[in-house]
Every structure is written in structure tokens, then in C-alpha cells.
Design a protein around this motif. Structure first.
Motif, PDB file in Angstrom:
ATOM      1  N   PRO A  70       0.826  -1.204   0.000  1.00 31.31           N
ATOM      2  CA  PRO A  70       0.000   0.000   0.000  1.00 31.31           C
ATOM      3  C   PRO A  70       0.864   1.260   0.000  1.00 31.31           C
ATOM      4  O   PRO A  70       1.842   1.345   0.729  1.00 31.31           O
ATOM      5  CB  PRO A  70      -0.808  -0.120   1.296  1.00 31.31           C
ATOM      6  N   GLU A  71       0.516   2.200  -0.845  1.00 30.85           N
ATOM      7  CA  GLU A  71       1.350   3.378  -1.012  1.00 30.85           C
ATOM      8  C   GLU A  71       0.551   4.477  -1.688  1.00 30.85           C
ATOM      9  O   GLU A  71      -0.541   4.258  -2.193  1.00 30.85           O
ATOM     10  CB  GLU A  71       2.579   3.031  -1.865  1.00 30.85           C
ATOM     11  N   ASP A  72       1.127   5.698  -1.713  1.00 27.34           N
ATOM     12  CA  ASP A  72       0.494   6.804  -2.418  1.00 27.34           C
ATOM     13  C   ASP A  72       0.594   6.581  -3.924  1.00 27.34           C
ATOM     14  O   ASP A  72       1.361   5.740  -4.406  1.00 27.34           O
ATOM     15  CB  ASP A  72       1.177   8.122  -2.050  1.00 27.34           C
ATOM     16  N   ALA A  73      -0.185   7.370  -4.688  1.00 24.51           N
ATOM     17  CA  ALA A  73      -0.108   7.301  -6.145  1.00 24.51           C
ATOM     18  C   ALA A  73       1.313   7.631  -6.599  1.00 24.51           C
ATOM     19  O   ALA A  73       2.000   8.473  -6.019  1.00 24.51           O
ATOM     20  CB  ALA A  73      -1.118   8.260  -6.758  1.00 24.51           C
ATOM     21  N   GLU A  74       1.765   6.940  -7.661  1.00 28.58           N
ATOM     22  CA  GLU A  74       3.111   7.139  -8.177  1.00 28.58           C
ATOM     23  C   GLU A  74       3.034   7.485  -9.654  1.00 28.58           C
ATOM     24  O   GLU A  74       2.065   7.143 -10.331  1.00 28.58           O
ATOM     25  CB  GLU A  74       3.958   5.887  -7.964  1.00 28.58           C
ATOM     26  N   THR A  75       4.079   8.138 -10.151  1.00 28.40           N
ATOM     27  CA  THR A  75       4.062   8.576 -11.541  1.00 28.40           C
ATOM     28  C   THR A  75       5.152   7.887 -12.355  1.00 28.40           C
ATOM     29  O   THR A  75       6.216   7.534 -11.837  1.00 28.40           O
ATOM     30  CB  THR A  75       4.264  10.102 -11.646  1.00 28.40           C
ATOM     31  N   VAL A  76       4.852   7.709 -13.649  1.00 22.78           N
ATOM     32  CA  VAL A  76       5.826   7.238 -14.626  1.00 22.78           C
ATOM     33  C   VAL A  76       5.824   8.267 -15.758  1.00 22.78           C
ATOM     34  O   VAL A  76       4.788   8.468 -16.411  1.00 22.78           O
ATOM     35  CB  VAL A  76       5.459   5.852 -15.190  1.00 22.78           C
ATOM     36  N   ILE A  77       6.937   8.954 -15.968  1.00 22.57           N
ATOM     37  CA  ILE A  77       7.038   9.949 -17.033  1.00 22.57           C
ATOM     38  C   ILE A  77       7.780   9.306 -18.196  1.00 22.57           C
ATOM     39  O   ILE A  77       8.974   9.004 -18.104  1.00 22.57           O
ATOM     40  CB  ILE A  77       7.771  11.207 -16.538  1.00 22.57           C
ATOM     41  N   LEU A  78       7.039   9.038 -19.284  1.00 17.05           N
ATOM     42  CA  LEU A  78       7.579   8.313 -20.428  1.00 17.05           C
ATOM     43  C   LEU A  78       8.096   9.298 -21.480  1.00 17.05           C
ATOM     44  O   LEU A  78       7.439  10.303 -21.788  1.00 17.05           O
ATOM     45  CB  LEU A  78       6.505   7.425 -21.048  1.00 17.05           C
ATOM     46  N   THR A  79       9.242   8.995 -22.073  1.00 21.07           N
ATOM     47  CA  THR A  79       9.769   9.808 -23.169  1.00 21.07           C
ATOM     48  C   THR A  79      10.680   8.930 -24.012  1.00 21.07           C
ATOM     49  O   THR A  79      10.889   7.744 -23.710  1.00 21.07           O
ATOM     50  CB  THR A  79      10.521  11.047 -22.639  1.00 21.07           C
ATOM     51  N   THR A  80      11.203   9.494 -25.085  1.00 18.14           N
ATOM     52  CA  THR A  80      12.164   8.791 -25.932  1.00 18.14           C
ATOM     53  C   THR A  80      13.052   9.840 -26.582  1.00 18.14           C
ATOM     54  O   THR A  80      12.744  11.039 -26.552  1.00 18.14           O
ATOM     55  CB  THR A  80      11.456   7.930 -26.993  1.00 18.14           C
ATOM     56  N   THR A  81      14.128   9.418 -27.115  1.00 14.60           N
ATOM     57  CA  THR A  81      15.016  10.357 -27.814  1.00 14.60           C
ATOM     58  C   THR A  81      15.003  10.030 -29.298  1.00 14.60           C
ATOM     59  O   THR A  81      14.948   8.850 -29.687  1.00 14.60           O
ATOM     60  CB  THR A  81      16.453  10.262 -27.276  1.00 14.60           C
ATOM     61  N   ALA A  82      15.025  11.042 -30.101  1.00 12.62           N
ATOM     62  CA  ALA A  82      15.035  10.833 -31.556  1.00 12.62           C
ATOM     63  C   ALA A  82      15.712  12.031 -32.219  1.00 12.62           C
ATOM     64  O   ALA A  82      15.469  13.176 -31.838  1.00 12.62           O
ATOM     65  CB  ALA A  82      13.617  10.656 -32.087  1.00 12.62           C
ATOM     66  N   THR A  83      16.527  11.756 -33.204  1.00 12.64           N
ATOM     67  CA  THR A  83      17.249  12.818 -33.904  1.00 12.64           C
ATOM     68  C   THR A  83      16.292  13.668 -34.729  1.00 12.64           C
ATOM     69  O   THR A  83      15.446  13.134 -35.456  1.00 12.64           O
ATOM     70  CB  THR A  83      18.331  12.216 -34.818  1.00 12.64           C
ATOM     71  N   ASP A  84      16.415  14.974 -34.613  1.00 14.00           N
ATOM     72  CA  ASP A  84      15.632  15.936 -35.389  1.00 14.00           C
ATOM     73  C   ASP A  84      14.145  15.834 -35.106  1.00 14.00           C
ATOM     74  O   ASP A  84      13.310  16.253 -35.923  1.00 14.00           O
ATOM     75  CB  ASP A  84      15.865  15.753 -36.905  1.00 14.00           C
TER      76      ASP A  84
END
Length: 419
Positions: A70-84
């Protein structure tokens, strides 16, 4: 994926990578993540996936994992890297699906906060006979040693678990009125060759046999001499302090003082619970190793924290912390006492509807407040309020503990057999 919220039991989230225009050649998408959630415990990222030439989208699946913590709400911040390419991160919010476990957020009995001052003060300086309406606001200073030993000349109590004198062990049957008062088998009528041995003759199981109540703990007991000079006879808890002193649940903060207006810490609560368990069960609980890194081995309550951890009365404020110096609130106290009752009695107390309008049904302690209300351990701070976020003082704790003891014992000279 758009920013969204998903429960731990949500299974998975489909993430769509989208280009503003068709790809001129294959584009590989590898997701990376930051945030408060933990990779491989709360979620698993997909392998790299590809937006094919001539296409604008491709998808990957983020698996959501229920870590059963049991725990507080947690976040996942998704991203990626791409040239240009300009990349816009996407945030997933993972909500806990264990709202009733009182061992993670800062409103539960295993993670207390600094709320409140005096949990049971509904008016100025009320010293009346109502144990749920004590005197004036007083939070006092933290007492790091709730119960010093009369033989201990130092400040800290190095003997926190003296269970006191032996108590009688009569045999009663809380669920089988047809067989009289000396039948330990709460089933149907049976012949028990030894009704006082605490053994179910049908199954061989050990059953809890409620002991006869100590005379000094009866509600109408006469206290000849209060053991502590700082507990006045006008205190609502006058008899209850004497009761838990006689039981060995407390020996005071010194040889002559109890410090009734000081608030109860989680460290002190552990010792109170462990000692009452020992008194009612007849033997101290075993000391279990804990994962808590914030409990000093030199603490007077170190062994008792191990005992209540082993009994399942606490799992800590996190996977590795117990927060021993934090204050216990009335909400948290309800869960601690309801769990102790269930552990000793063998089954949880029934949940009783209460008149309290200030107890949120979403509260981790909602059911436990109903349990201790039904048992008569509390009547609230008024006819319609319980004040769940207020802290508990040692004076109030004496009454709560004495009331719990009474529910698990039978009056002297009584044939009563059920709580």
C-alpha cells in the motif's frame, strides 16, 4: 498515450508513438522513464518498437505491476530520444489498489503525521467521567520512554516488557451458549474431558480462553492508592491508569509519574500493545527480526516493535521504516487495537455502524473505528464525532487499553462467556 491514471490492477497501458508526418524511413522507438514509480516493481517498459517507413504510428505496451504494497499514487514519465524530432513526454499516474491497508500513507496508523493537539477535548478543561472527553489541549513533550521500570535508575526503561502478575485462566465458550461456561469449544455441544485446557476436543485446536478480569480493573473498582502522583482523582482515566499499572502494561514515566497529558508515540504504542498481548495470552510474543532501519537496537521498544511486527499488528511506515518517534492518532489507534483484538480473540470484531459524521468511508480505519465502537472501547469525542486525526494522550490511551482488556476478559463471579 495521453496523460492518464491507471490502477495497479490495470494490467497494462498501450503507448502510441505518433509522428506529425509519415516516416521516410523506419524509426526505432525506445521508451525511457522517470518519476516516483519503480521500474520492474511498479511497471515494465516494452522492448523497442518501430514506426515503419510510410507510417506515422506504432505502439508499445507498458505492463503495470501490483507490488502488493500500500502506497500513495506514483508517476511514470515516459519519453524517448530521436534525432531531429521534438518529443513530448507522457505521464502515467499509478494509483494504489490497497486503500484499506493502514501501513503506507501519512494518514494511517503506521505512518502518522503531526495532526492535532488533544484528540478528546470537546471543551475547555473538562475533567468529567467521560473517557472520550478529557481535559484541556495538551500535546506535551515526546516521551521516549513510556514506562520506566521502578528498578531502573536511568532515564530509559531497559525492561519494557514486564508482563506483571499471573492471571487466572478459566475456560469459557464465546459462541456456544448451550454448553455452559466451561466449554472451550465454540461449536455445538460436546463432551470435553478437560474443559479448562484451552483445547478444542473436536479439532485439537488451541482456542483463546478469556481470563477472569482482575478486580482492580472492574469499572466500579475502588482505588485505594493511585500509583502516580501526577494523575488526580478527578481524571477520567484515574481508575484506568491504576488498572494498566496493575496489569504490568505500564510502570509510568518514573517511579511516581505517568505523564498523562503527553502524547503517545509509535515507539510507546509498541510496548503497550506487546505487554497487553502478553498479559492476555499468558506469554510474551516472540521477538521477530524486522526490516526497519530507523529503530535503534538500544531503544526500550526495540524488542516490542519486533513482537508486534511478528504478530502482524504493524508492517511499518514503509518497507524499511517504522517511524518510532511519530505520534499516534485516534484513527491509527483504532486500527492498532482492532488488530490486537483480532490476534488475541482469533477472529476480528464485527464492524458496527457508528454515528460519527467526521469519519470518511474511504479512510483506512473506517472499519476498525466501527469495530472498537461496537466493542465499547470508544464512544467518540461527541455524539456525532470521532476526531480521527487528533493525537492520543497517555491518559486517553490508558482508558482505551483498559476498555480493550475488559472486552477480552469476564467479570469476576460472572458466567458471561462472550465479548
Amino acid at each position: 498515450a495521453d496523460d492518464n491514471t491507471v490502477g495497479e490492477d490495470g494490467g497494462s497501458v498501450t503507448v502510441t508513438a505518433t509522428l506529425d508526418e509519415a516516416a521516410t524511413s523506419a524509426v526505432s522507438v525506445t521508451l525511457t522513464a522517470t518519476g516516483t514509480a519503480t521500474a520492474d516493481e511498479d511497471y515494465t517498459l516494452p522492448a523497442a518498437f518501430t514506426i515503419a517507413a510510410g507510417q506515422t504510428t506504432a505502439t508499445g505496451t507498458v505492463q503495470i505491476t501490483d507490488d502488493e504494497t500500500p502506497e500513495d499514487a506514483e508517476t511514470v514519465i515516459l519519453t524517448t530520444t530521436a534525432t531531429d524530432l521534438t518529443v513530448t513526454p507522457v505521464t502515467l499516474t499509478i494509483t494504489d489498489n490497497d486503500p484499506d491497508d493502514p501501513d503506507t500513507d501519512d494518514t494511517d496508523p503506521d505512518d502518522p503525521g503531526p495532526d492535532g493537539t488533544d484528540p478528546d477535548d470537546t471543551g475547555p478543561d473538562d475533567t468529567g467521567p467521560d473517557p472520550d472527553d478529557p481535559g484541556t489541549d495538551d500535546t506535551g513533550t515526546d516521551d521516549t520512554d513510556p514506562d520506566t521500570d521502578p528498578a531502573d535508575t536511568g532515564t530509559d526503561d531497559t525492561d519494557p516488557a514486564d508482563p506483571g502478575t499471573d492471571d487466572p485462566d478459566p475456560d469459557t465458550d464465546p459462541a456456544d451458549p448451550g454448553t455452559g461456561t466451561d466449554d472451550p469449544d465454540p461449536g455445538t455441544d460436546d463432551t470435553d474431558a478437560d474443559p479448562d485446557d484451552g483445547i478444542d476436543p473436536g479439532t485439537g485446536d488451541v482456542v483463546f480462553v478469556r481470563p477472569v478480569r482482575e478486580a482492580l480493573c472492574e469499572l466500579d473498582a475502588t482505588i485505594e492508592v493511585e500509583p502516580f502522583t501526577d494523575v488526580p482523582e478527578s481524571s477520567f482515566a484515574y481508575n484506568d491508569v491504576a488498572c494498566i499499572f496493575m496489569l504490568g502494561v505500564t510502570t509510568g514515566t518514573s517511579a511516581t509519574t505517568y505523564s498523562p497529558k503527553d502524547t503517545v508515540t509509535r515507539e510507546q504504542m509498541a510496548s503497550f500493545l506487546a505487554r497487553l498481548y502478553a498479559k492476555l495470552s499468558g506469554t510474551p510474543a516472540p521477538v521477530t527480526e524486522t526490516p526497519f532501519t530507523d529503530v535503534d537496537e538500544a531503544s526500550f521498544a526495540s524488542a516490542d516493535i519486533g513482537r508486534i511486527f511478528g504478530l502482524g499488528i504493524t508492517t511499518g511506515t514503509s518497507a524499511t521504516t517504522y517511524s518510532p518517534k511519530e505520534t499516534v492518532t485516534r484513527e491509527q489507534m483504532a486500527s492498532f487495537l482492532a488488530r490486537l483484538y483480532a490476534k488475541i480473540n482469533g477472529t476480528p470484531a464485527p464492524v458496527t455502524e457508528t454515528p460519527f459524521t467526521d469519519v470518511d468511508e474511504a479512510s483506512f480505519a473506517y472499519a476498525d473505528i466501527g469495530r472498537i465502537f461496537g466493542l465499547g472501547i470508544t464512544t467518540g469525542t461527541s455524539s456525532t464525532t470521532y476526531s480521527p486525526k487528533d493525537p492520543v494522550t497517555r491518559e486517553q490511551m490508558a482508558t482505551f487499553l483498559a476498555n480493550l482488556y475488559r472486552t477480552l476478559t469476564i467479570p469476576q463471579g460472572s458466567s458471561e462467556t462472550s465479548p
